[in-house]
Design a protein around this motif. Structure first.
Motif, PDB file in Angstrom:
ATOM      1  N   TRP A 178      23.658  20.296   6.805  1.00 47.59           N
ATOM      2  CA  TRP A 178      24.513  19.635   7.785  1.00 47.59           C
ATOM      3  C   TRP A 178      25.807  19.030   7.242  1.00 47.59           C
ATOM      4  O   TRP A 178      26.775  18.867   7.977  1.00 47.59           O
ATOM      5  CB  TRP A 178      23.714  18.540   8.508  1.00 47.59           C
ATOM      6  CG  TRP A 178      22.754  19.141   9.489  1.00 47.59           C
ATOM      7  CD1 TRP A 178      21.428  19.351   9.298  1.00 47.59           C
ATOM      8  CD2 TRP A 178      23.057  19.664  10.801  1.00 47.59           C
ATOM      9  NE1 TRP A 178      20.878  19.963  10.405  1.00 47.59           N
ATOM     10  CE2 TRP A 178      21.858  20.161  11.333  1.00 47.59           C
ATOM     11  CE3 TRP A 178      24.217  19.760  11.550  1.00 47.59           C
ATOM     12  CZ2 TRP A 178      21.787  20.747  12.597  1.00 47.59           C
ATOM     13  CZ3 TRP A 178      24.145  20.339  12.817  1.00 47.59           C
ATOM     14  CH2 TRP A 178      22.946  20.817  13.320  1.00 47.59           C
ATOM     15  N   LEU A 179      25.818  18.635   5.982  1.00 50.17           N
ATOM     16  CA  LEU A 179      27.011  17.937   5.476  1.00 50.17           C
ATOM     17  C   LEU A 179      28.210  18.868   5.335  1.00 50.17           C
ATOM     18  O   LEU A 179      28.097  19.948   4.756  1.00 50.17           O
ATOM     19  CB  LEU A 179      26.736  17.343   4.093  1.00 50.17           C
ATOM     20  CG  LEU A 179      25.997  16.019   3.985  1.00 50.17           C
ATOM     21  CD1 LEU A 179      25.784  15.665   2.510  1.00 50.17           C
ATOM     22  CD2 LEU A 179      26.776  14.897   4.676  1.00 50.17           C
ATOM     23  N   VAL A 180      29.357  18.426   5.809  1.00 51.73           N
ATOM     24  CA  VAL A 180      30.589  19.182   5.557  1.00 51.73           C
ATOM     25  C   VAL A 180      30.927  19.084   4.069  1.00 51.73           C
ATOM     26  O   VAL A 180      31.403  20.034   3.457  1.00 51.73           O
ATOM     27  CB  VAL A 180      31.754  18.621   6.414  1.00 51.73           C
ATOM     28  CG1 VAL A 180      33.072  19.265   6.016  1.00 51.73           C
ATOM     29  CG2 VAL A 180      31.504  18.883   7.892  1.00 51.73           C
ATOM     30  N   ASP A 181      30.642  17.921   3.475  1.00 49.97           N
ATOM     31  CA  ASP A 181      31.043  17.719   2.080  1.00 49.97           C
ATOM     32  C   ASP A 181      29.930  18.072   1.098  1.00 49.97           C
ATOM     33  O   ASP A 181      29.956  17.620  -0.056  1.00 49.97           O
ATOM     34  CB  ASP A 181      31.528  16.286   1.848  1.00 49.97           C
ATOM     35  CG  ASP A 181      30.476  15.220   2.156  1.00 49.97           C
ATOM     36  OD1 ASP A 181      29.321  15.373   1.740  1.00 49.97           O
ATOM     37  OD2 ASP A 181      30.833  14.207   2.799  1.00 49.97           O
ATOM     38  N   TYR A 182      28.969  18.888   1.535  1.00 50.61           N
ATOM     39  CA  TYR A 182      27.855  19.209   0.634  1.00 50.61           C
ATOM     40  C   TYR A 182      28.359  19.730  -0.719  1.00 50.61           C
ATOM     41  O   TYR A 182      29.197  20.632  -0.787  1.00 50.61           O
ATOM     42  CB  TYR A 182      26.941  20.259   1.265  1.00 50.61           C
ATOM     43  CG  TYR A 182      25.950  20.817   0.267  1.00 50.61           C
ATOM     44  CD1 TYR A 182      24.907  20.030  -0.203  1.00 50.61           C
ATOM     45  CD2 TYR A 182      26.094  22.105  -0.258  1.00 50.61           C
ATOM     46  CE1 TYR A 182      24.017  20.513  -1.152  1.00 50.61           C
ATOM     47  CE2 TYR A 182      25.209  22.594  -1.208  1.00 50.61           C
ATOM     48  CZ  TYR A 182      24.178  21.784  -1.646  1.00 50.61           C
ATOM     49  OH  TYR A 182      23.305  22.254  -2.601  1.00 50.61           O
ATOM     50  N   ASP A 183      27.826  19.126  -1.750  1.00 49.85           N
ATOM     51  CA  ASP A 183      28.139  19.548  -3.109  1.00 49.85           C
ATOM     52  C   ASP A 183      26.822  19.478  -3.873  1.00 49.85           C
ATOM     53  O   ASP A 183      26.142  18.446  -3.820  1.00 49.85           O
ATOM     54  CB  ASP A 183      29.167  18.575  -3.700  1.00 49.85           C
ATOM     55  CG  ASP A 183      29.249  18.678  -5.206  1.00 49.85           C
ATOM     56  OD1 ASP A 183      29.963  19.553  -5.679  1.00 49.85           O
ATOM     57  OD2 ASP A 183      28.592  17.876  -5.900  1.00 49.85           O
ATOM     58  N   PHE A 236      34.435  24.362   8.788  1.00 49.12           N
ATOM     59  CA  PHE A 236      35.369  23.713   7.856  1.00 49.12           C
ATOM     60  C   PHE A 236      35.824  24.699   6.768  1.00 49.12           C
ATOM     61  O   PHE A 236      37.004  24.778   6.434  1.00 49.12           O
ATOM     62  CB  PHE A 236      34.676  22.498   7.234  1.00 49.12           C
ATOM     63  CG  PHE A 236      35.594  21.588   6.475  1.00 49.12           C
ATOM     64  CD1 PHE A 236      36.317  20.592   7.145  1.00 49.12           C
ATOM     65  CD2 PHE A 236      35.733  21.701   5.102  1.00 49.12           C
ATOM     66  CE1 PHE A 236      37.163  19.731   6.434  1.00 49.12           C
ATOM     67  CE2 PHE A 236      36.579  20.840   4.397  1.00 49.12           C
ATOM     68  CZ  PHE A 236      37.283  19.860   5.052  1.00 49.12           C
ATOM     69  N   ILE A 237      34.870  25.463   6.242  1.00 53.01           N
ATOM     70  CA  ILE A 237      35.257  26.414   5.180  1.00 53.01           C
ATOM     71  C   ILE A 237      36.168  27.483   5.766  1.00 53.01           C
ATOM     72  O   ILE A 237      37.173  27.870   5.162  1.00 53.01           O
ATOM     73  CB  ILE A 237      34.008  27.065   4.524  1.00 53.01           C
ATOM     74  CG1 ILE A 237      33.116  25.998   3.876  1.00 53.01           C
ATOM     75  CG2 ILE A 237      34.429  28.078   3.468  1.00 53.01           C
ATOM     76  CD1 ILE A 237      31.796  26.525   3.316  1.00 53.01           C
ATOM     77  N   ASN A 238      35.832  27.951   6.967  1.00 59.75           N
ATOM     78  CA  ASN A 238      36.661  28.983   7.581  1.00 59.75           C
ATOM     79  C   ASN A 238      38.099  28.487   7.765  1.00 59.75           C
ATOM     80  O   ASN A 238      39.067  29.188   7.457  1.00 59.75           O
ATOM     81  CB  ASN A 238      36.038  29.390   8.921  1.00 59.75           C
ATOM     82  CG  ASN A 238      36.707  30.606   9.516  1.00 59.75           C
ATOM     83  OD1 ASN A 238      36.919  31.607   8.815  1.00 59.75           O
ATOM     84  ND2 ASN A 238      37.081  30.540  10.781  1.00 59.75           N
ATOM     85  N   GLU A 239      38.218  27.252   8.246  1.00 60.86           N
ATOM     86  CA  GLU A 239      39.569  26.691   8.416  1.00 60.86           C
ATOM     87  C   GLU A 239      40.277  26.605   7.062  1.00 60.86           C
ATOM     88  O   GLU A 239      41.477  26.879   6.950  1.00 60.86           O
ATOM     89  CB  GLU A 239      39.473  25.293   9.045  1.00 60.86           C
ATOM     90  CG  GLU A 239      39.107  25.319  10.519  1.00 60.86           C
ATOM     91  CD  GLU A 239      38.465  24.013  11.031  1.00 60.86           C
ATOM     92  OE1 GLU A 239      38.082  23.980  12.210  1.00 60.86           O
ATOM     93  OE2 GLU A 239      38.331  23.061  10.242  1.00 60.86           O
ATOM     94  N   SER A 240      39.512  26.255   6.038  1.00 60.65           N
ATOM     95  CA  SER A 240      40.109  26.105   4.710  1.00 60.65           C
ATOM     96  C   SER A 240      40.576  27.451   4.153  1.00 60.65           C
ATOM     97  O   SER A 240      41.645  27.548   3.542  1.00 60.65           O
ATOM     98  CB  SER A 240      39.090  25.494   3.730  1.00 60.65           C
ATOM     99  OG  SER A 240      38.628  24.263   4.228  1.00 60.65           O
ATOM    100  N   VAL A 241      39.773  28.485   4.382  1.00 59.34           N
ATOM    101  CA  VAL A 241      40.127  29.813   3.875  1.00 59.34           C
ATOM    102  C   VAL A 241      41.416  30.299   4.559  1.00 59.34           C
ATOM    103  O   VAL A 241      42.343  30.793   3.911  1.00 59.34           O
ATOM    104  CB  VAL A 241      38.960  30.803   4.113  1.00 59.34           C
ATOM    105  CG1 VAL A 241      39.393  32.234   3.818  1.00 59.34           C
ATOM    106  CG2 VAL A 241      37.756  30.433   3.254  1.00 59.34           C
ATOM    107  N   PHE A 242      41.484  30.127   5.882  1.00 56.52           N
ATOM    108  CA  PHE A 242      42.678  30.604   6.593  1.00 56.52           C
ATOM    109  C   PHE A 242      43.906  29.756   6.258  1.00 56.52           C
ATOM    110  O   PHE A 242      45.023  30.266   6.206  1.00 56.52           O
ATOM    111  CB  PHE A 242      42.417  30.683   8.099  1.00 56.52           C
ATOM    112  CG  PHE A 242      41.746  31.976   8.464  1.00 56.52           C
ATOM    113  CD1 PHE A 242      42.504  33.118   8.715  1.00 56.52           C
ATOM    114  CD2 PHE A 242      40.366  32.081   8.497  1.00 56.52           C
ATOM    115  CE1 PHE A 242      41.888  34.329   9.007  1.00 56.52           C
ATOM    116  CE2 PHE A 242      39.735  33.290   8.789  1.00 56.52           C
ATOM    117  CZ  PHE A 242      40.493  34.421   9.045  1.00 56.52           C
TER     118      PHE A 242
END
Ligand code: FAD
Length: 686
Positions: free
Chosen positions: A478-483, A94-100
């Motif tokens: 595991w969470l995509v939305d980990y904060d 998810f982060i990789n997609e967000s960065v690109f």
């Protein structure tokens, strides 16, 4: 001509809209851009931080050493207690997609993104030196302010290093809905209870309007630096394909897939295709990373007036199946793809458009949840490292009360022991459908509903008495939305060591399942073996025969071979010496089994309870007692019944021995009951 370059270091703010730094760097310069000298170029930079994401999949990468905040090659991006990957497969993708996506969006406004792996404390000074060596100047380094311990340490180290280089650094606040300066009180005076906080901050003008996305940015400053410890330039390795999303993803996922956590490869292999795309047909979170997709989702959720998903949020938010029952904005918020102010603005507009400006519309309730997010953000800010300690912030808030509770958290000694209760919890093998289904969903999709999170956290900490930090680390992985604030803050809250600590915050997963998944559709979706079980029994398949535990155990063996017995029953076998555990587990198992109820030898109160939480000192006493013998009258346990929900069956049995709650009696206050737990032989039972 000399270039005067502004370096914009991006971390969890991967968007263009409502971005104070990009706003200041837009072309032409806005009036509030008070630069020392006119900025001619901007250099947006993103660093895959070796402390958070495993970067050893990149060939020839040299990790940063101590001076730059790293630990060299001995450092793996793993959690402290469990030693599992801090950023698991779903969030890494998810982060990789967000960065690109951010790079594409920056390109569309005349800029670009320089991408690195290593640490910001290594990369940023190298860039400053390189820019100066070429005869250009650095106006300053700008970055979004983070408030959690590790991130603050990065900021402090950067400040020190840049000070030595005489390079200014400036931080901008952009994570919360309410700016800290608009709270009306200093963060150190944050109320200890959410409701008090909400009442103090709520109002028509509580948040600032979001800044628009720039239409044009100042030109991108092309700067090339040599690789060194902690500095690994992805953008400069076009020949290896490292300027491409798919290639970077492959390298990032490599170590995670080679060393899967806790045997989850089994669960993941069902959803990973050969091209490492993840395909889960019933996922409640089928979204990719990036501001573009997040804005699309925002538009979808608030479009359509009264028939928009946002309008019915209050009614649907506790569901567990489908994409629209809740906003699914959490991942976008965690990585800064959406600004909370833009969401709040849209939510307020929706309520106005649907004639619901009286705090009753879906928009209001979304705002309400965003305030929870803000609350945990300011809690994290106020309490710093206490967000992560076992005793929690309660140790700071009221040390006396914290020490009087004397929790006896259990811990996992081996992650390879499949019988370990934590391992069973985390691999979806507790045998309690509401818990296991949620854990399968988490591992396969990176998402779990709020209802699910509350239940699995309560089960781990209250039913199993497990170290809550293990659960928090597992979620972190595991969470995509980990904060950090929302995750550790909520875990503390459920475990009873955080704000407003109450030991009674315990859910009955069977009742919760019946309330929120009446037909058992959710549990059967994630645990397909339950499709063959009658809807009525899906949340407690061990009672399928309707004849109580003994028969259901037989039935279970024949129809549910792949569904484990509830963990609480297994533990009851092993913990016979602890009457307390017997009692707790028996209640958990039998409170749903109406057929197990029979009469008490004492007069029963009108509404006997099922949800019982022990008064702490009774817990300690219970541990000291010797085990009761068959025929023994019982062990008195004082319990608090403030959370009563249904009728407590009085006689409970298991295969080898029978445990029964022989009597109970309410005190005058009707808040405390005396409970006698005794054992009898199987023969005596009938
Ligand atoms: C044990 C536990 C761990 C959690 N870990 C995280 C986490 O790491 N990251 C995270 O964003 N949320 C976390 N939450 C809070 C909440 O469960 C998720 O924010 C929510 O389920 C995400 O789905 P959504 O975006 O559809 O939420 P919605 O119901 O649509 O809510 C809208 C937004 O409000 C915020 N929000 C809602 N509930 C909470 C809450 N209880 N605490 C803080 N913010 C909230 C989120 O930003 C969310 O996106 C956790 C909750 C529990 C009980």
């Amino acid at each position: 001509m000399t270039r005067n370059i502004l370096i914009a270091l991006l971390r969890n703010d991967l968007r263009l809209h409502d971005h104070p730094i990009f706003h200041l760097c837009s072309e032409p310069s806005p009036s509030n851009a008070s630069f020392k000298q006119p900025v001619t170029h901007v250099l947006p930079v993103y660093v895959w931080d070796q402390r958070h994401v495993e970067v050893s999949g990149f060939a020839n990468l040299e990790k940063a050493g101590k001076r730059s905040g790293g630990k060299g090659s001995s450092q793996f991006a793993k959690t402290r207690e469990l030693g599992i990957w801090r950023t698991g497969v779903h969030r890494t993708k998810f982060i990789n997609e967000s960065v690109f996506d951010l790079r594409d969006r920056l390109r569309s406004v005349g800029s670009d993104l320089a991408m690195f792996a290593g640490t910001p404390e290594s990369v940023v000074p190298s860039l400053v030196n390189e820019i100066r060596d070429k005869g250009d100047t650095v106006e300053a380094v700008y970055l979004g302010r983070e408030i959690n311990t590790e991130e603050v340490n990065v900021q402090k180290r950067l400040e020190r290093i840049l000070q030595d280089l005489q390079c200014p650094i400036k931080m901008f606040e952009g994570k919360s809905l309410i700016h800290s300066r608009d709270l009306g009180f200093p963060v150190s005076k944050l109320p200890d209870v959410f409701t008090h906080f909400r009442k103090q901050v709520e109002g028509d003008d509580m948040f600032r309007p979001p800044l628009p996305a720039p239409e044009k940015l100042k030109p991108f400053a092309q700067v090339s630096v040599q690789d060194s410890a902690g500095v690994y330039s992805l953008s400069d390795k076009k020949d290896q394909g490292l300027d491409k999303k798919e290639t970077v993803e492959k390298h990032l996922l490599k170590p995670l897939l080679e060393e899967p956590v806790l045997g989850h490869d089994e669960l993941l292999s069902k959803v990973f295709s050969s091209t490492s795309e993840i395909d889960v047909p019933h996922s409640a979170f089928p979204y990719r990373g990036g501001e573009t997709e997040a804005l699309r989702r925002l538009d979808h959720y608030f479009s359509g007036g009264k028939s928009s998903p946002g309008a019915s949020y209050k009614e649907t938010r506790n569901q567990m199946l489908g994409a629209d029952y809740s906003t699914k904005f959490a991942a976008a918020l965690a990585h800064g793809l959406l600004s909370p102010r833009l969401i709040a603005q849209k939510a307020t507009q929706l309520d106005a458009a649907t004639g619901n400006s009286n705090n009753k519309g879906g928009g209001y309730w979304i705002l309400f949840e965003l305030l929870w997010r803000d609350y945990f953000y300011f809690v994290g800010w106020k309490f710093g490292s206490h967000l992560f300690t076992l005793g929690g912030i309660e140790e700071e808030l009221s040390p006396k009360s914290a020490s009087s509770k004397a929790y006896e958290w259990k811990s996992t000694s081996s992650l390879t022991d499949r019988k370990d209760p934590f391992v069973r919890w985390s691999t979806a093998k507790t045998g309690v459908p509401m818990i296991d289904a949620n854990m399968v969903e988490l591992v396969q999709t990176g998402f779990m509903s709020n209802r699910g999170r509350q239940n699995v956290a309560s089960f781990l900490t209250k039913d199993l008495g497990w170290n809550w930090r293990h659960g928090a680390e597992f979620f972190e992985s595991w969470l995509v939305d980990y904060d950090p604030n929302s995750n550790w803050g909520n875990w503390q809250y459920v475990a009873g060591v955080g704000n407003d600590p109450r030991s009674s915050r315990q859910f009955n997963p069977i009742k919760q399942g019946k309330d929120y998944d009446a037909q058992g559709e959710y549990v059967a979706t994630w645990l397909p073996v339950l499709r063959d079980v009658d809807e009525k029994y899906r949340h407690h398949p061990w009672t399928t025969s309707g004849a109580g535990w003994e028969h259901s155990a037989e039935n279970h063996k024949t129809t549910l071979q792949h569904h484990p017995f509830p963990i609480v029953r297994d533990r009851a076998y092993r913990l016979q010496r602890h009457p307390l555990h017997w009692w707790k587990e028996s209640v958990l198992l039998y409170r749903t089994s109406a057929s197990a109820a029979s009469s008490s030898n004492n007069a029963a109160p009108a509404e006997p309870p099922t949800r019982c939480s022990l008064i702490p000192h009774a817990r300690a006493n219970a541990h000291r007692r010797s085990p009761p013998t068959p025929g023994h009258r019982g062990v008195p346990l004082r319990t608090s019944f403030s959370n009563c929900q249904a009728v407590l069956p009085l006689n409970c049995s298991n295969r080898k021995r029978f445990v029964h709650i022989s009597s109970y009696r309410f005190t005058a206050t009707k808040q405390v009951a005396q409970l006698y737990v005794g054992y009898s032989t199987p023969d005596a039972h009938h």
